[in-house]
Design a protein around this motif. Structure first.
Motif: not given
Length: 436
Positions: A409-436
């Motif tokens: 990851v070459v944009d450190k703001a993206f790392l911090i942003w991911l920390e504040t996000q619900e990962r399942k919502d992001l998986l759903e956004l890009v149509d990936l399995p959420t049953d992880c």
């Protein structure tokens, strides 16, 4: 240095705008802080007749480093475009060096149109002005006749630059915007520039791979000096804050300073922006007449979240565009490359995801399972940066290190942003399995 007012209170001798001290600037920030690992290495390398490669994540001070260590008249700057091939890059260098470039009438052996390179009037006027005060030397005399050149031939470019006595450094900003093919072609040309001239290039790109250009051309080993502009120690970040404090005649509360440094992911951009927003919130828009203490841990949390969350639209757009890939394919490799990224921990993303870990993660849920071809994964990883350039994602967020086989990851703001996000919502956004 501070003075005293009529009541004997300490007063700053010069007033600075907060916007000129903290935050992102076109020019060199007033609180610029030198680093031994970057500034000292760059200054030491300038006299060694080697090409230099300044690399690191986005907004980590690569351009500021160059501006601080070089005088304006020491170099020319070429900003790379994703539409350029090697011929267009060479032509851009000639233009910046003082040539006017037009299309020629004959063709090269490859069938490409040659170019005419003619010295501009401003270049010749500068030569004439310089020779008015002293007898013009042989080096000052240049042939003003147009040159017909093969823009793909590095030897023609070297001849054109050397014929006018060009000696400045040539800075290539945003080198990562060039296509992979153009980057490889130029890596080959760099060896010729080193062997057949005294010309030196300073290549600036967003990646974390120390030997990116030598991967493209092994003959550059020993001819290129890599300079890592990504690394900021807590002590160096603290020095950035203290330098700004002195200019604005303020002090950040120790808990604010410590919290911002600890939670900025070693990003000087996040640090600078957080300090700027804190100053604005505390009504510090310029150097204070009286010393003022500002900031708190609670405020630092709020500010960092604000700085990062304002990029939510950009990051969501990155995820959807990257997942679409270059075109719709059965394997949907770029969509599935996001799967291990969105499942990884902060610590894993900070050091980069290893190829084997990416493959194992993808195979657990990909429709082809364990039969998914590792070669397809590697090919997609190697084209990750090119895809983002094609999609006009600026700055790029993911880059593959072919030397160490890591996705970074070459944009450190993206790392911090991911920390504040619900990962399942992001998986759903890009149509990936959420049953992880």
């Amino acid at each position: 240095m501070n003075g005293k007012n009529e009541k004997g209170r300490t007063m700053p001798e010069k007033i600075y705008r907060t916007a000129d001290v903290f935050g992102i600037h076109r020019d060199l920030p007033l609180n610029y802080t030198t680093r031994q690992s970057a500034d000292d290495l760059l200054l030491d390398s300038l006299t060694r007749d080697k090409h230099l490669v300044i690399y690191g994540s986005s907004k980590q001070g690569k351009t500021s480093l160059r501006k601080h260590c070089l005088r304006d008249d020491d170099y020319i700057t070429v900003h790379c475009s994703n539409k350029w091939d090697i011929a267009a890059l060479h032509a851009a260098v000639l233009k910046k060096a003082g040539y006017e470039v037009t299309q020629g009438t004959s063709k090269t052996v490859t069938g490409r149109q040659k170019i005419f390179a003619k010295l501009t009037a401003s270049f010749l006027a500068g030569k004439a002005e310089g020779g008015a005060e002293a007898e013009r030397t042989k080096q000052d005399r240049v042939d003003t006749a147009p040159l017909e050149l093969d823009p793909e031939d590095v030897n023609d470019i070297i001849q054109a630059l050397c014929s006018i006595g060009f000696t400045k450094f040539i800075v290539l900003e945003d080198f990562h915007y060039l296509s992979t093919e153009t980057q490889k072609d130029f890596s080959v040309a760099l060896k010729a520039f080193h062997e057949n001239s005294k010309l030196c290039f300073i290549v600036i790109g967003v990646w974390l791979e120390e030997n990116r250009l030598t991967v493209y051309n092994g003959d550059l080993t020993g001819r290129v000096t890599p300079i890592n502009a990504d690394k900021w120690t807590p002590e160096e970040l603290d020095a950035v804050v203290k330098s700004g404090e002195a200019l604005l005649h303020v002090s950040f509360a120790p808990d604010f300073r410590d919290h911002v440094i600890a939670n900025s992911f070693d990003s000087v951009y996040i640090l600078q922006e957080a300090c700027y927003r804190c100053c604005v919130a505390e009504d510090v828009n310029q150097t204070q007449n009286q010393h003022k203490e500002i900031g708190s841990t609670q405020r630092s949390d709020e500010i960092i979240r604000t700085v990062v969350n304002q990029q939510t639209g950009r990051f969501n757009s990155f995820l959807t565009q990257f997942s679409d890939g270059f075109q719709d394919t059965q394997l949907q490799m770029y969509r599935w490359l996001l799967y291990p990224v969105l499942l990884a921990s902060r610590e894993e993303l900070e050091v980069g995801l290893r190829l084997n870990a990416i493959r194992r993660s993808m195979q657990t849920k990909h429709p082809q399972g364990s039969s998914l071809n590792p070669g397809n994964i590697t090919q997609a990883l190697q084209s990750a940066a090119a895809l983002q350039v094609k999609k006009d994602i600026k700055p790029i967020i993911l880059d593959y290190d072919q030397t160490n086989l890591r996705l970074n990851v070459v944009d450190k703001a993206f790392l911090i942003w991911l920390e504040t996000q619900e990962r399942k919502d992001l998986l759903e956004l890009v149509d990936l399995p959420t049953d992880c």
